[in-house]
Scaffold this motif. Sequence first.
Motif, PDB file in Angstrom:
ATOM      1  N   GLY A 189       0.925  -1.418  -0.244  1.00 26.77           N
ATOM      2  CA  GLY A 189      -0.454   0.143   0.172  1.00 26.77           C
ATOM      3  C   GLY A 189       0.663   1.052  -0.059  1.00 26.77           C
ATOM      4  O   GLY A 189       0.079   2.960  -0.550  1.00 26.77           O
ATOM      5  N   GLY A 190       1.960   1.179   0.223  1.00 28.71           N
ATOM      6  CA  GLY A 190       3.304   2.445  -0.389  1.00 28.71           C
ATOM      7  C   GLY A 190       3.385   2.371  -1.704  1.00 28.71           C
ATOM      8  O   GLY A 190       2.571   2.360  -2.134  1.00 28.71           O
ATOM      9  N   LEU A 247       0.073  10.075   3.370  1.00 33.13           N
ATOM     10  CA  LEU A 247       0.126   9.154   2.118  1.00 33.13           C
ATOM     11  C   LEU A 247      -0.953   9.514   1.010  1.00 33.13           C
ATOM     12  O   LEU A 247      -0.431   9.710  -0.235  1.00 33.13           O
ATOM     13  N   ASN A 248      -2.418   9.813   1.100  1.00 33.84           N
ATOM     14  CA  ASN A 248      -3.056  10.046  -0.090  1.00 33.84           C
ATOM     15  C   ASN A 248      -3.067  10.992  -0.555  1.00 33.84           C
ATOM     16  O   ASN A 248      -2.864  10.745  -1.431  1.00 33.84           O
ATOM     17  N   ALA A 249      -2.459  11.939   0.445  1.00 32.33           N
ATOM     18  CA  ALA A 249      -1.622  13.788  -0.349  1.00 32.33           C
ATOM     19  C   ALA A 249      -0.399  13.670  -0.872  1.00 32.33           C
ATOM     20  O   ALA A 249      -0.804  14.041  -2.282  1.00 32.33           O
ATOM     21  N   MET A 250      -0.200  12.985  -0.275  1.00 35.47           N
ATOM     22  CA  MET A 250       1.316  12.758  -1.720  1.00 35.47           C
ATOM     23  C   MET A 250       1.387  12.271  -2.578  1.00 35.47           C
ATOM     24  O   MET A 250       1.328  12.758  -3.545  1.00 35.47           O
ATOM     25  N   HIS A 251       0.721  11.239  -2.451  1.00 40.13           N
ATOM     26  CA  HIS A 251      -0.165  10.484  -3.525  1.00 40.13           C
ATOM     27  C   HIS A 251      -0.668  11.289  -4.761  1.00 40.13           C
ATOM     28  O   HIS A 251      -0.002  11.367  -5.521  1.00 40.13           O
ATOM     29  N   SER A 252      -0.952  11.412  -4.646  1.00 40.42           N
ATOM     30  CA  SER A 252      -2.113  12.770  -4.853  1.00 40.42           C
ATOM     31  C   SER A 252      -1.840  14.280  -5.488  1.00 40.42           C
ATOM     32  O   SER A 252      -1.851  14.376  -6.687  1.00 40.42           O
ATOM     33  N   ASN A 253      -0.674  14.492  -4.707  1.00 40.46           N
ATOM     34  CA  ASN A 253      -0.012  15.810  -5.392  1.00 40.46           C
ATOM     35  C   ASN A 253       1.774  15.019  -6.364  1.00 40.46           C
ATOM     36  O   ASN A 253       1.369  15.703  -7.211  1.00 40.46           O
ATOM     37  N   SER A 296       9.681  -2.498  -1.196  1.00 45.30           N
ATOM     38  CA  SER A 296       9.811  -3.963  -2.447  1.00 45.30           C
ATOM     39  C   SER A 296      10.517  -4.620  -3.704  1.00 45.30           C
ATOM     40  O   SER A 296      10.046  -4.699  -4.387  1.00 45.30           O
ATOM     41  N   GLY A 297      12.007  -3.817  -3.101  1.00 47.82           N
ATOM     42  CA  GLY A 297      13.324  -3.788  -4.241  1.00 47.82           C
ATOM     43  C   GLY A 297      12.975  -3.370  -5.561  1.00 47.82           C
ATOM     44  O   GLY A 297      13.694  -3.485  -6.615  1.00 47.82           O
ATOM     45  N   TYR A 298      12.489  -2.011  -5.617  1.00 45.49           N
ATOM     46  CA  TYR A 298      12.176  -1.321  -6.401  1.00 45.49           C
ATOM     47  C   TYR A 298      13.300  -0.811  -7.353  1.00 45.49           C
ATOM     48  O   TYR A 298      13.772  -0.250  -8.218  1.00 45.49           O
ATOM     49  N   GLY A 299      14.794  -0.632  -5.967  1.00 40.65           N
ATOM     50  CA  GLY A 299      15.663  -0.362  -6.842  1.00 40.65           C
ATOM     51  C   GLY A 299      16.057   0.541  -6.101  1.00 40.65           C
ATOM     52  O   GLY A 299      15.320   1.476  -5.720  1.00 40.65           O
ATOM     53  N   GLU A 300      17.037   1.366  -6.427  1.00 42.10           N
ATOM     54  CA  GLU A 300      18.464   2.558  -5.740  1.00 42.10           C
ATOM     55  C   GLU A 300      17.249   3.844  -6.086  1.00 42.10           C
ATOM     56  O   GLU A 300      18.283   5.111  -5.421  1.00 42.10           O
ATOM     57  N   THR A 301      16.930   4.054  -6.999  1.00 37.21           N
ATOM     58  CA  THR A 301      16.746   4.886  -7.822  1.00 37.21           C
ATOM     59  C   THR A 301      15.551   5.448  -7.274  1.00 37.21           C
ATOM     60  O   THR A 301      15.016   6.838  -7.639  1.00 37.21           O
ATOM     61  N   TYR A 302      14.511   4.806  -6.641  1.00 37.77           N
ATOM     62  CA  TYR A 302      13.080   5.297  -6.347  1.00 37.77           C
ATOM     63  C   TYR A 302      12.951   5.551  -4.659  1.00 37.77           C
ATOM     64  O   TYR A 302      14.263   4.939  -3.744  1.00 37.77           O
ATOM     65  N   ALA A 303      12.076   6.532  -4.179  1.00 34.55           N
ATOM     66  CA  ALA A 303      12.428   7.049  -2.819  1.00 34.55           C
ATOM     67  C   ALA A 303      11.335   6.500  -2.321  1.00 34.55           C
ATOM     68  O   ALA A 303       9.903   6.402  -3.330  1.00 34.55           O
ATOM     69  N   SER A 304      11.026   6.299  -1.034  1.00 33.68           N
ATOM     70  CA  SER A 304       9.618   4.872  -0.939  1.00 33.68           C
ATOM     71  C   SER A 304       9.035   6.472   0.311  1.00 33.68           C
ATOM     72  O   SER A 304       9.532   6.828   1.135  1.00 33.68           O
ATOM     73  N   ILE A 305       7.167   6.656   0.132  1.00 36.70           N
ATOM     74  CA  ILE A 305       6.532   6.998   1.119  1.00 36.70           C
ATOM     75  C   ILE A 305       6.114   5.084   1.787  1.00 36.70           C
ATOM     76  O   ILE A 305       4.627   4.626   0.657  1.00 36.70           O
ATOM     77  N   TYR A 306       6.075   5.217   2.522  1.00 40.52           N
ATOM     78  CA  TYR A 306       5.585   3.668   3.445  1.00 40.52           C
ATOM     79  C   TYR A 306       4.227   3.814   3.707  1.00 40.52           C
ATOM     80  O   TYR A 306       2.986   5.010   3.663  1.00 40.52           O
ATOM     81  N   PRO A 307       3.345   2.726   3.923  1.00 34.95           N
ATOM     82  CA  PRO A 307       1.972   2.588   3.685  1.00 34.95           C
ATOM     83  C   PRO A 307       1.425   3.837   5.213  1.00 34.95           C
ATOM     84  O   PRO A 307       0.388   3.954   4.949  1.00 34.95           O
TER      85      PRO A 307
END
Length: 110
Positions: free
Chosen positions: A42-43, A75-81, A59-70
């Motif tokens: 859900g992150g 979370l929902n506001a950041m996702h929308s923005n 979830s192992g997407y690699g070193e070029t991704y920042a993560s917003i945890y569930p």
Amino acid sequence: MKNTIKAITVLTLIASMASSFADGPGWTLESNVKNLVVVATGGINVQLSPGLSGCTSQSGYGETYASIYPDHPGLNAMHSNLLAAKMSGKKVKLYLFDNKCKAVEMILID
């Protein structure tokens, strides 16, 4: 004087080769949203341009991704923005809490 000019030139070149982002902790530079991934927990993982490096994304997407945890309360506001920024071409800045690129705040640049 000539050595001073050489030293300034070398320092300028080194600074220009440095990354144009913070790998955390700290704010990234103004960046475009390249990719968004909603992971199984859900992150959200976000890939920026200019890119990040050395991150430990969920979830192992690699070193070029920042993560917003569930469990992030925004979370929902950041996702929308982030979606709005991607669709409109606006830039964002993320605050990375640690050197694993855990994103905890964001700015949508006007």
